[in-house]
Design a protein around this motif. Structure first.
Motif, PDB file in Angstrom:
ATOM      1  N   HIS A 144       0.824  -1.217   0.000  1.00 40.91           N
ATOM      2  CA  HIS A 144       0.000   0.000   0.000  1.00 40.91           C
ATOM      3  C   HIS A 144       0.853   1.261   0.000  1.00 40.91           C
ATOM      4  O   HIS A 144       0.514   2.259  -0.646  1.00 40.91           O
ATOM      5  N   SER A 153      -2.195  -1.772  -3.422  1.00 44.32           N
ATOM      6  CA  SER A 153      -3.496  -2.129  -2.871  1.00 44.32           C
ATOM      7  C   SER A 153      -3.976  -0.989  -1.979  1.00 44.32           C
ATOM      8  O   SER A 153      -3.291  -0.594  -1.038  1.00 44.32           O
ATOM      9  N   PRO A 164      -8.536  -3.174  -1.675  1.00 38.88           N
ATOM     10  CA  PRO A 164      -7.955  -3.875  -0.528  1.00 38.88           C
ATOM     11  C   PRO A 164      -8.059  -5.383  -0.698  1.00 38.88           C
ATOM     12  O   PRO A 164      -8.973  -5.883  -1.361  1.00 38.88           O
ATOM     13  N   GLN A 210      -5.630  -1.738   5.544  1.00 42.95           N
ATOM     14  CA  GLN A 210      -6.344  -3.017   5.619  1.00 42.95           C
ATOM     15  C   GLN A 210      -7.604  -2.922   6.463  1.00 42.95           C
ATOM     16  O   GLN A 210      -8.680  -3.374   6.050  1.00 42.95           O
ATOM     17  N   GLU A 265     -11.541  -3.424   5.215  1.00 51.96           N
ATOM     18  CA  GLU A 265     -12.428  -4.431   5.782  1.00 51.96           C
ATOM     19  C   GLU A 265     -13.690  -3.793   6.361  1.00 51.96           C
ATOM     20  O   GLU A 265     -14.790  -4.338   6.227  1.00 51.96           O
TER      21      GLU A 265
END
Length: 346
Positions: free
Chosen positions: A108, A147, A164, A248, A252
């Protein structure tokens, strides 16, 4: 982690990892430990001086091509990979470059080096500095995959921005709107200060706290040790998430439709992530020092509007990432024989 199962189905994979990645990957795939660079704290704050002091042995080894760098180089030489997939870890980048192995950068943080993210004016000098340090550590890989829960245009060809990398466990739970406020702090032993605790105790909602290393219930607050499955279940049924601004965890929360109050660490990457959370309309940001009960209550009163925005922004980048890895690998190995071996560094 998100693409590893698919890669291992198609290729021989040698996996090297350090730090938190080593702990997460070891239960699912054979992994060789390597050193890693880490942030360090002085009290409750990130400390540049302490970070430099604690990372000095690793940096010294890198700069002098020392024992650890030679060990990683020898591992790659013995495995003879066609392609090296590397995150920000400098050992694997440098070893692959020395051996002439084509590299695909995959993380990332590369969004600062390989893309043009929206960076508020006040953060631009630090973003330029961090991008320069990143390039000094990893060099110039032939391809890059970034990402990210937010999109950013690439600065050159050979760069792909994907969503992600969601864990399989996220698709095994059903999101529900509960009453609990879920708190996740990636360095809770330093970040969970009496000030933060006081603000959480003043809420009318029950609170679940992960990241402090503690277990048990104290009044309205329940502390839980790290357990990925239980954390995902708690996230699926919480009302909202209060957390640090890692890519991350934000991705999520987006998938599960959980509004975010992010507490960015004192790093440029997290500050830019926090600004993106506000810009996308999926939550708010506040500093650790400014977290108060009133801030939490106002945030909770606005969560419905954030949920509506999240429905349109959630995405899973795993398929796009695997497709990009396969395409880049084919481009980099054209004329060198079939793509049979990947080397993955985490």
């Amino acid at each position: 982690m998100g693409v590893l199962p698919e890669l291992t189905k198609r290729h021989q994979v040698l996996l090297l990892a350090g730090g938190d990645a080593l702990e997460a990957l070891a239960p699912v795939h054979p992994v060789i430990p390597i050193p890693t660079l880490r942030y360090a704290y002085a009290g409750s704050r990130l400390s540049a001086l302490e970070t430099l002091r604690q990372n000095y042995p690793v940096l010294s080894d890198l700069l002098s091509c020392g024992e650890e760098e030679q060990r990683v180089t020898d591992l790659l030489a013995a495995f003879k990979p066609h392609v090296a997939i590397c995150d920000v870890d400098p050992f694997t980048h440098r070893a692959a470059a020395r051996l002439g192995v084509p590299r695909i950068s995959f993380d990332h943080f590369g969004i600062l080096a390989y893309c043009r993210p929206h960076v508020p004016l006040r953060h631009r000098p630090a973003a330029l500095r961090d991008a320069l340090v990143y390039r000094l550590l990893v060099g110039q890989p032939e391809r890059a995959i970034v990402s990210s829960f937010y999109s950013a245009p690439p600065v050159r060809s050979g760069v792909r921005c994907v969503g992600p990398l969601l864990r399989d466990e996220l698709f095994a739970v059903k999101a529900e709107r509960g009453d609990e406020v879920l708190v996740y702090l990636n360095q809770g032993r330093h970040q969970y200060t009496p000030h933060v605790e006081h603000a959480l105790r003043a809420l009318d909602n029950p609170v679940l706290v992960y990241g402090t290393g503690e277990e048990g219930t104290d009044g309205s607050i329940t502390y839980r040790r790290t357990d990925n499955r239980r954390f995902i279940e708690d996230m699926a049924r919480c009302r909202a998430l209060v957390c640090t601004a890692g890519n991350q965890i934000v991705g999520e929360a987006l998938h599960l439709g959980k509004p975010l109050l992010v507490l960015p660490e004192e790093s440029t990457e997290q500050r830019i992530n926090a600004c993106a959370v506000e810009r996308l309309g999926i939550g708010e940001q506040v500093s650790f020092g400014d977290l108060k009960a009133g801030v939490l209550r106002r945030f909770l009163s606005r969560t419905e509007s954030y949920v509506e925005r999240m429905r349109w922004l959630a995405r899973d980048g795993r398929r796009d990432a695997v497709d990009a890895l396969e395409r880049f690998a084919a481009e980099l190995t054209a004329g060198r024989g079939p793509v049979e071996r990947f080397r993955r560094a985490a």
